[in-house]
Design an enzyme around this catalytic site. Structure first.
Site, PDB file in Angstrom:
ATOM      1  N   HIS A  43      -4.932  -1.414   1.539  1.00 28.58           N
ATOM      2  CA  HIS A  43      -4.520  -2.034   0.274  1.00 28.58           C
ATOM      3  C   HIS A  43      -3.062  -2.499   0.292  1.00 28.58           C
ATOM      4  O   HIS A  43      -2.625  -3.208  -0.616  1.00 28.58           O
ATOM      5  CB  HIS A  43      -4.740  -1.049  -0.873  1.00 28.58           C
ATOM      6  CG  HIS A  43      -5.024  -1.719  -2.186  1.00 28.58           C
ATOM      7  ND1 HIS A  43      -5.064  -3.086  -2.341  1.00 28.58           N
ATOM      8  CD2 HIS A  43      -5.281  -1.209  -3.419  1.00 28.58           C
ATOM      9  CE1 HIS A  43      -5.326  -3.391  -3.590  1.00 28.58           C
ATOM     10  NE2 HIS A  43      -5.453  -2.271  -4.275  1.00 28.58           N
ATOM     11  N   ARG A  44      -2.281  -2.087   1.289  1.00 26.62           N
ATOM     12  CA  ARG A  44      -0.917  -2.601   1.412  1.00 26.62           C
ATOM     13  C   ARG A  44      -0.928  -4.053   1.869  1.00 26.62           C
ATOM     14  O   ARG A  44       0.034  -4.799   1.629  1.00 26.62           O
ATOM     15  CB  ARG A  44      -0.125  -1.764   2.412  1.00 26.62           C
ATOM     16  CG  ARG A  44       0.075  -0.308   2.026  1.00 26.62           C
ATOM     17  CD  ARG A  44       0.711   0.474   3.151  1.00 26.62           C
ATOM     18  NE  ARG A  44      -0.103   0.463   4.351  1.00 26.62           N
ATOM     19  CZ  ARG A  44       0.253   0.997   5.513  1.00 26.62           C
ATOM     20  NH1 ARG A  44       1.444   1.581   5.627  1.00 26.62           N
ATOM     21  NH2 ARG A  44      -0.551   0.962   6.553  1.00 26.62           N
TER      22      ARG A  44
END
Length: 571
Positions: free
Chosen positions: A544-545
């Site tokens: 998700h980064r």
């Protein structure tokens, strides 16, 4: 309304000749309330937050970090409003009429003499068993036991014990730190007034103490020399519940462990003793930071608030060093399973151990999110069965996974962010101009992931041949390191086993992985009626980064379209 300028001076610090400024909490222009912290000072044994006696605006900060100050020195100039000015004048007048009080903190000899007399009284009242009396009588000629109590701590009551730096059997030198106390405004290290051997520790982390509270029992040589633990026969008990200490068990100062009792029975070494003020310790508790892991930048290795924030930012940005096994996590307790029945311990093989390490690292470092979707593969499956019979004569086994690899390669071309890697320092993305798809293969020895190189440049037939070759090598233990390196995206297919969905773990340094479950016939509404369609579940896990939810949904939607009509793979 009148405006007054007031000087804020160093208050009474318990008789200290001089203390160092280690933290400035305000700057010119700041508006502060009464009792807000102005700065933090440190002596050899205590860290104290200096509060503001007024409410107002800071005009000038006179001192700087590292400067030595004493009682009465000017710290800051403040601009007060009329009400505050009148109140401060009245307070000052009242204080000037008070008789001067003696210094709260005397020298070590005065404190020790007071403690000695109170300890003697305590010793007289303490009951002892016949065995204790014999033991003490045998040692009376050369040693005596003294109870070391908390000295004058500036009138504070119910002060929290936050560190215990000694344990039974430790040999102490004068001025060696026994415990660390923390009040609302100060952190204080309590020193040992004399040399000796610790007989019993009477405090633990979380206890509340005041002046005179017993801290430990100390065996002191009556000649004034440190008590030698080996002067007592090894067979003679030191006291009820204690163990005699032999000469080879004397603790070396640099190697002594400062045992911190309380939750989790945490233990830290003396070499990692933390120097930090109350505000910093409070901030660390709020953020869940272990101060022993924070690099100090303040004077005398003092940890500042900036150091705590820097440590947290470093961890969140991925700049922290790789987490060692169990580091920062509660230790798993040892469990004796044999007490409930027969057990057998089987050691993990090399592949199992390596897989466990890689998956644990990925799970700890990568914030995982999984996007679920379905693809209609009714026409694709019809085509695959028709071509499979023909290619079988050429020795090619055409599976759904071969089409899946080709469709993923096409999707990675459309969404290159899924074909990238995040740099170790978390500051930039590395986009790869090649597409290598790893396929998870289940073998008797464990899970391996061989890589199909340049999947975007190969036909479905070529991909099927590569998969067949790599799978055979994997099962016969003939895969080379090069066969499993260079992947940019991975597929984990459980369709041949079963299941409806799962959450695969990203194969770091990749940023995404596709999970494929068993396909099944479902009624799908076509706008007029329901018709049976073969649907395959897809589970896309991603970092998700790097990838947000909207892009993940676009990726699986695009992939589903490729699988629903394989003619799209031609373009």
């Amino acid at each position: 309304m009148t405006v007054a300028i007031k000087d804020v001076l160093v208050p009474d610090l318990g008789g200290s000749d001089g203390v160092d400024v280690i933290e400035l909490s305000v700057q010119p222009g700041d508006r502060i309330e009464k009792e807000d912290t102005l700065l933090v000072v440190e002596s050899d044994k205590a860290t104290v937050e200096v509060p503001s006696p007024y409410t107002g605006v800071v005009k000038t900060v006179v001192v700087s970090i590292g400067q030595s100050v004493k009682e009465g020195d000017k710290l800051v100039e403040m601009e007060l409003d009329g009400d505050e000015s009148e109140a401060s004048s009245a307070t000052k007048k009242a204080e000037s009429e008070k008789p001067s009080a003696p210094a709260k903190t005397g020298n070590a000899e005065d404190q020790n003499s007071k403690l000695k007399s109170s300890e003697a009284t305590t010793a007289e009242k303490k009951p002892s068993s016949s065995s204790d009396k014999k033991s003490e009588a045998a040692a009376a000629s050369s040693h005596q036991m003294e109870v070391i109590a908390i000295p004058d701590i500036g009138g504070g009551e119910d002060v929290d014990v936050i560190e215990v730096n000694v344990q039974e059997g430790d040999q102490l030198e004068p001025e060696q730190t026994l415990v660390v106390l923390e009040s609302d405004k100060a952190t204080m290290e309590i020193p040992c007034p004399k040399a000796g051997t610790v007989r019993k520790v009477l405090l633990k982390v979380g206890d509340k103490v005041s002046q005179g509270t017993p801290a430990l029992e100390l065996l002191v040589a009556s000649t004034g020399q440190p008590a030698e633990a080996d002067s007592k026969p090894a067979t003679e008990p030191v006291s009820s519940g204690s163990t005699a200490i032999s000469s080879n068990e004397k603790a070396q100062p640099a190697e002594q462990a400062a045992r911190v009792s309380g939750v989790g029975e945490q233990t830290v070494t003396a070499s990692k003793k933390v120097h930090a003020g109350p505000a910093v310790r409070r901030l660390a508790r709020e953020l869940g930071v272990d101060l022993a892991m924070v690099k100090a930048s303040g004077p005398r290795a003092r940890i500042l608030k900036e150091d705590v924030h820097a440590y947290v930012n470093k961890r969140l940005s991925g700049k922290a060093e790789a987490i060692a096994e169990g580091s920062g996590l509660p230790k798993l307790p040892e469990i004796d399973f044999a007490k409930w029945g027969e057990v057998e311990a089987v050691e993990l093989n090399k592949i199992n151990k390596l897989t466990a390490t890689n998956l644990h690292r990925a799970w700890v470092h990568i914030p995982h999110v999984t996007q679920f979707d379905e693809a209609d593969i009714t026409e694709l499956e019809t085509f695959r069965k028709a071509e499979s019979a023909r290619l079988k004569e050429e020795g090619v086994k055409l599976t759904l996974l071969a089409f899946m690899v080709k469709a993923c390669a096409k999707s990675l071309q459309e969404f290159p962010r899924f074909n990238s890697s995040l740099s170790p320092d978390g500051t930039h993305l590395i986009f790869k101009k090649y597409i290598n798809v790893g396929i998870a293969v289940d073998t008797p020895n464990g899970l391996v992931v061989p890589v199909i190189k340049d999947a975007d440049k190969k036909s479905v037939k070529e991909i099927a041949l590569d998969m067949q070759t790599l799978s055979e090598k994997a099962r016969s233990k003939k895969l080379s390191p090069g066969d499993m390196q260079g992947g940019t995206f991975s597929i984990s297919s459980l369709g041949g086993i079963g299941g409806t969905a799962f959450t695969p773990i990203v194969n770091w340094p990749e940023v995404s992985i596709l999970g494929v479950s068993r396909s099944q016939m479902k009624p799908v509404y076509n706008g007029e009626e329901f018709e049976p369609r073969l649907m395959v579940p897809l589970s896309l896990s991603y970092d998700h980064r790097v990838v947000d939810g909207a892009d993940a949904a676009r990726f699986t939607t695009f992939l589903s379209r490729q699988l629903s009509d394989i003619r799209r793979l031609l373009f």
